[in-house]
Design a protein around this motif. Sequence first.
Motif, PDB file in Angstrom:
ATOM      1  N   GLN A 282      42.862  -5.198  69.352  1.00 18.41           N
ATOM      2  CA  GLN A 282      42.943  -4.324  68.183  1.00 18.41           C
ATOM      3  C   GLN A 282      41.594  -3.670  67.883  1.00 18.41           C
ATOM      4  O   GLN A 282      41.398  -3.109  66.809  1.00 18.41           O
ATOM      5  N   LEU A 283      40.661  -3.766  68.839  1.00 23.37           N
ATOM      6  CA  LEU A 283      39.316  -3.226  68.622  1.00 23.37           C
ATOM      7  C   LEU A 283      38.996  -2.166  69.667  1.00 23.37           C
ATOM      8  O   LEU A 283      39.491  -2.220  70.784  1.00 23.37           O
ATOM      9  N   SER A 284      38.127  -1.229  69.289  1.00 21.79           N
ATOM     10  CA  SER A 284      37.673  -0.233  70.258  1.00 21.79           C
ATOM     11  C   SER A 284      36.537  -0.820  71.095  1.00 21.79           C
ATOM     12  O   SER A 284      36.017  -1.893  70.796  1.00 21.79           O
ATOM     13  N   GLY A 285      36.148  -0.096  72.149  1.00 21.54           N
ATOM     14  CA  GLY A 285      35.089  -0.584  73.027  1.00 21.54           C
ATOM     15  C   GLY A 285      33.793  -0.876  72.282  1.00 21.54           C
ATOM     16  O   GLY A 285      33.162  -1.916  72.482  1.00 21.54           O
ATOM     17  N   GLY A 286      33.393   0.050  71.421  1.00 18.22           N
ATOM     18  CA  GLY A 286      32.150  -0.145  70.667  1.00 18.22           C
ATOM     19  C   GLY A 286      32.247  -1.335  69.729  1.00 18.22           C
ATOM     20  O   GLY A 286      31.304  -2.131  69.615  1.00 18.22           O
ATOM     21  N   GLN A 287      33.408  -1.471  69.086  1.00 16.97           N
ATOM     22  CA  GLN A 287      33.596  -2.611  68.184  1.00 16.97           C
ATOM     23  C   GLN A 287      33.558  -3.920  68.951  1.00 16.97           C
ATOM     24  O   GLN A 287      32.987  -4.915  68.503  1.00 16.97           O
ATOM     25  N   ARG A 288      34.156  -3.898  70.132  1.00 19.27           N
ATOM     26  CA  ARG A 288      34.126  -5.106  70.957  1.00 19.27           C
ATOM     27  C   ARG A 288      32.704  -5.500  71.313  1.00 19.27           C
ATOM     28  O   ARG A 288      32.332  -6.667  71.269  1.00 19.27           O
TER      29      ARG A 288
ATOM     30  N   THR B  91      25.364  -1.116  77.393  1.00 17.94           N
ATOM     31  CA  THR B  91      25.964   0.126  76.900  1.00 17.94           C
ATOM     32  C   THR B  91      26.608   0.970  77.999  1.00 17.94           C
ATOM     33  O   THR B  91      27.174   2.012  77.709  1.00 17.94           O
ATOM     34  N   SER B  92      26.543   0.518  79.241  1.00 15.76           N
ATOM     35  CA  SER B  92      26.980   1.426  80.306  1.00 15.76           C
ATOM     36  C   SER B  92      28.486   1.619  80.341  1.00 15.76           C
ATOM     37  O   SER B  92      28.987   2.553  80.937  1.00 15.76           O
ATOM     38  N   ALA B  93      29.244   0.720  79.659  1.00 15.90           N
ATOM     39  CA  ALA B  93      30.691   0.906  79.645  1.00 15.90           C
ATOM     40  C   ALA B  93      31.136   1.736  78.441  1.00 15.90           C
ATOM     41  O   ALA B  93      32.317   1.935  78.230  1.00 15.90           O
ATOM     42  N   LEU B  94      30.174   2.197  77.639  1.00 16.87           N
ATOM     43  CA  LEU B  94      30.522   2.902  76.399  1.00 16.87           C
ATOM     44  C   LEU B  94      30.141   4.369  76.511  1.00 16.87           C
ATOM     45  O   LEU B  94      29.262   4.742  77.286  1.00 16.87           O
ATOM     46  N   ASP B  95      30.780   5.206  75.704  1.00 19.40           N
ATOM     47  CA  ASP B  95      30.408   6.612  75.802  1.00 19.40           C
ATOM     48  C   ASP B  95      29.157   6.910  74.978  1.00 19.40           C
ATOM     49  O   ASP B  95      28.697   6.094  74.180  1.00 19.40           O
ATOM     50  N   ALA B  96      28.590   8.087  75.183  1.00 16.91           N
ATOM     51  CA  ALA B  96      27.208   8.348  74.784  1.00 16.91           C
ATOM     52  C   ALA B  96      26.933   8.106  73.300  1.00 16.91           C
ATOM     53  O   ALA B  96      25.925   7.487  72.949  1.00 16.91           O
ATOM     54  N   SER B  97      27.820   8.565  72.415  1.00 17.33           N
ATOM     55  CA  SER B  97      27.535   8.428  70.991  1.00 17.33           C
ATOM     56  C   SER B  97      27.550   6.954  70.576  1.00 17.33           C
ATOM     57  O   SER B  97      26.739   6.510  69.767  1.00 17.33           O
TER      58      SER B  97
ATOM     59  N   LEU C 198      22.551   0.646  70.837  1.00 21.19           N
ATOM     60  CA  LEU C 198      21.121   0.463  71.109  1.00 21.19           C
ATOM     61  C   LEU C 198      20.344   0.320  69.804  1.00 21.19           C
ATOM     62  O   LEU C 198      19.445  -0.527  69.699  1.00 21.19           O
ATOM     63  N   ASN C 199      20.697   1.130  68.801  1.00 16.37           N
ATOM     64  CA  ASN C 199      20.020   1.008  67.513  1.00 16.37           C
ATOM     65  C   ASN C 199      20.278  -0.346  66.879  1.00 16.37           C
ATOM     66  O   ASN C 199      19.378  -0.963  66.291  1.00 16.37           O
ATOM     67  N   LEU C 200      21.533  -0.799  67.012  1.00 18.04           N
ATOM     68  CA  LEU C 200      21.885  -2.105  66.469  1.00 18.04           C
ATOM     69  C   LEU C 200      21.055  -3.207  67.118  1.00 18.04           C
ATOM     70  O   LEU C 200      20.507  -4.089  66.444  1.00 18.04           O
ATOM     71  N   LEU C 201      20.916  -3.126  68.455  1.00 16.67           N
ATOM     72  CA  LEU C 201      20.132  -4.129  69.176  1.00 16.67           C
ATOM     73  C   LEU C 201      18.667  -4.073  68.749  1.00 16.67           C
ATOM     74  O   LEU C 201      18.019  -5.105  68.533  1.00 16.67           O
ATOM     75  N   GLU C 202      18.146  -2.856  68.606  1.00 17.29           N
ATOM     76  CA  GLU C 202      16.752  -2.673  68.215  1.00 17.29           C
ATOM     77  C   GLU C 202      16.512  -3.280  66.832  1.00 17.29           C
ATOM     78  O   GLU C 202      15.526  -3.981  66.600  1.00 17.29           O
ATOM     79  N   GLN C 203      17.466  -3.014  65.934  1.00 18.26           N
ATOM     80  CA  GLN C 203      17.380  -3.552  64.572  1.00 18.26           C
ATOM     81  C   GLN C 203      17.372  -5.078  64.602  1.00 18.26           C
ATOM     82  O   GLN C 203      16.542  -5.725  63.962  1.00 18.26           O
ATOM     83  N   ALA C 204      18.300  -5.647  65.383  1.00 20.19           N
ATOM     84  CA  ALA C 204      18.394  -7.101  65.466  1.00 20.19           C
ATOM     85  C   ALA C 204      17.109  -7.688  66.021  1.00 20.19           C
ATOM     86  O   ALA C 204      16.636  -8.736  65.573  1.00 20.19           O
ATOM     87  N   ARG C 205      16.507  -7.000  66.967  1.00 19.93           N
ATOM     88  CA  ARG C 205      15.280  -7.515  67.570  1.00 19.93           C
ATOM     89  C   ARG C 205      14.161  -7.554  66.543  1.00 19.93           C
ATOM     90  O   ARG C 205      13.408  -8.517  66.449  1.00 19.93           O
ATOM     91  N   ARG C 206      14.083  -6.475  65.758  1.00 19.50           N
ATOM     92  CA  ARG C 206      13.042  -6.441  64.737  1.00 19.50           C
ATOM     93  C   ARG C 206      13.268  -7.514  63.676  1.00 19.50           C
ATOM     94  O   ARG C 206      12.375  -8.239  63.300  1.00 19.50           O
ATOM     95  N   ASP C 207      14.524  -7.620  63.213  1.00 21.39           N
ATOM     96  CA  ASP C 207      14.824  -8.570  62.136  1.00 21.39           C
ATOM     97  C   ASP C 207      14.612 -10.010  62.558  1.00 21.39           C
ATOM     98  O   ASP C 207      14.195 -10.845  61.766  1.00 21.39           O
ATOM     99  N   ARG C 208      14.931 -10.318  63.790  1.00 22.97           N
ATOM    100  CA  ARG C 208      14.939 -11.706  64.217  1.00 22.97           C
ATOM    101  C   ARG C 208      13.803 -12.051  65.155  1.00 22.97           C
ATOM    102  O   ARG C 208      13.795 -13.140  65.730  1.00 22.97           O
ATOM    103  N   SER C 209      12.885 -11.091  65.383  1.00 23.61           N
ATOM    104  CA  SER C 209      11.780 -11.285  66.330  1.00 23.61           C
ATOM    105  C   SER C 209      12.290 -11.789  67.670  1.00 23.61           C
ATOM    106  O   SER C 209      11.817 -12.807  68.179  1.00 23.61           O
TER     107      SER C 209
END
Lengths: 250, 310
Positions: A139-145, A167-173, A179-190
């Motif tokens: 019931q989820l889209s690729g990005g949600q998954r 991200t290679s299985a996902l479309d560009a947008s 990637l932003n989500l991962l970057e954010q998580a990296r900053r927040d959690r060191s």
Amino acid sequence: MTTTALSVRDMLVVYEDFAALNRVSLDVQHQESFGIVGESGSGKSTLLRAISGLSAFQEGSLTVDSRNFNGRKRDREFYRTVQMVFQDPYGSLHPRQTVDRLLLEPLAIHGFDNVDARIARALDEVGLGSGFRFRYSHQLSGGQRQRIAIARALIVEPKILLLDEPTSALDASIQAEILNLLEQARRDRSLTFVMVSHDLGVISHMCERLAVMKSGEIVEILPADALEKRQFSADYTRQLLVASEGFRRD
Amino acid sequence: MSVVEQHLKPYSREWLLSDRPTSRKQARIGRAYVIWQRFAENRLALFGLMIIIGLLFVAAFADVLAPHNPLQGDLRYARLLPPGSDGYLLGTDDQGRDILSRLIHGSRLTLLVVVLVAVIAAPVGLIVGTVSGYAGGWVDAVLMRITDIFLAFPKLVLALALVAALGPGIENAILAIAITSWPPYARIARAETMTFRNSEFISAVQLMGASPFRIVLRHVMPLCLSSLIVRVTLDMAGIILTAAGLGFLGLGAQPPLPEWGAMIASGRRFILDQWWVAAMPGAAILIVSLGFNLLGDGLRDALDPKEAGQ
């Protein structure tokens, strides 16, 4: 202070008589984002799988948080420290489990308390509300998954995250969002990242240092900004860069 | 998410089919509802389900439904009466017992055999198959060779040998059938396990530090379950027939138990003149087997869409 989070020495992975990894060595510092690029079959995914214990390495050594590991054996403590996000979000979520079950499993294995609050927080962190909690993966889209897969990796509060072409299985947008989500998580959690990709653009955006791999060997290790300044020594890196620019439209 | 979705009336159609379940219970019931919908589309499967529900009903209320005593007949006035005789709808057998009453009570034995065999054989097959498929290597080799040995014997012959060794009786017949029917389940579960043992969602659980035991139990088995349920349901007809076969040979239920196979055996002696004595239990076996087969087909379509239409 920068210390070594993960260190690989002379790692050798042989399938029958083909060396998928031929004495690879690299060091990743704490809170560093380290990229690995290379063409298909260059051994970059094999390296991640060998680090994570999904496949065995025959020779060499692996040090994570100053603890040594070898072969395939990893203890539970290792998986508290190191988690992995897979390439294909359609294959990495159990088809018969709800998001709730998927996120509960790592908490149950590692004996976390307060699971309801943790699951709710993990979903919030990846930008999915509680409305997604009891859905099945179909019931989820690729990005949600992929967000769920990231939430599952982060929920045990690891220090090192292995990213196998996340991200290679996902479309560009959607790619940019993840990637932003991962970057954010990296900053927040060191967090420390080890990220594999065949996309030089993604790697140079996300990573501070990168290793270029070819035929199971590391061709060179260089800082990401050296790519833009074209300060690399290996001819193969140049070829890879030219190949990736060939598809750019600017 | 919209506010409207949060306030669906529980158990309404929209609530069941909601894309955004708000509780564990809703997700589970909703999923069951989808499976039920797929099942209910198939008229024949519903018919099969009705037969099985009918069987359950008859077995549960046998004491009330049976017009006569199934074990003691009227030897003086009611021997071998044809169907439709006064008070004996399906006729009587050579001992003056009402065949309908015997069939009604026999449904309990049939159900007992089917349920016990399924309860013993299916879990054994599931465990052997999933462990073997997931572990691979020498564990797989050992378990599969054991399975091969059991598969190499014809089912009825192995059951005969076991009953011969353990002595005739319905319990031993059940045990014999159970022992001979798990290997196919093990094969199915193993094949299914091997298709996803290297998949990323299993790798992901491994990377959480889950023990192999936990992975097999909580992640592999649920995936094998639906095809196993389908297979067991389809096999139930065969189980009934094997039980009846053992009964027929005198190695299953012993007289005077009204087991359907044993009833056919006792009717065999006068099959030419008093055909109904053997034909009635035969028809009962036929109808129940048909019911299980139709139900199994419907379950396969509902639970296992990839195998539908074969």
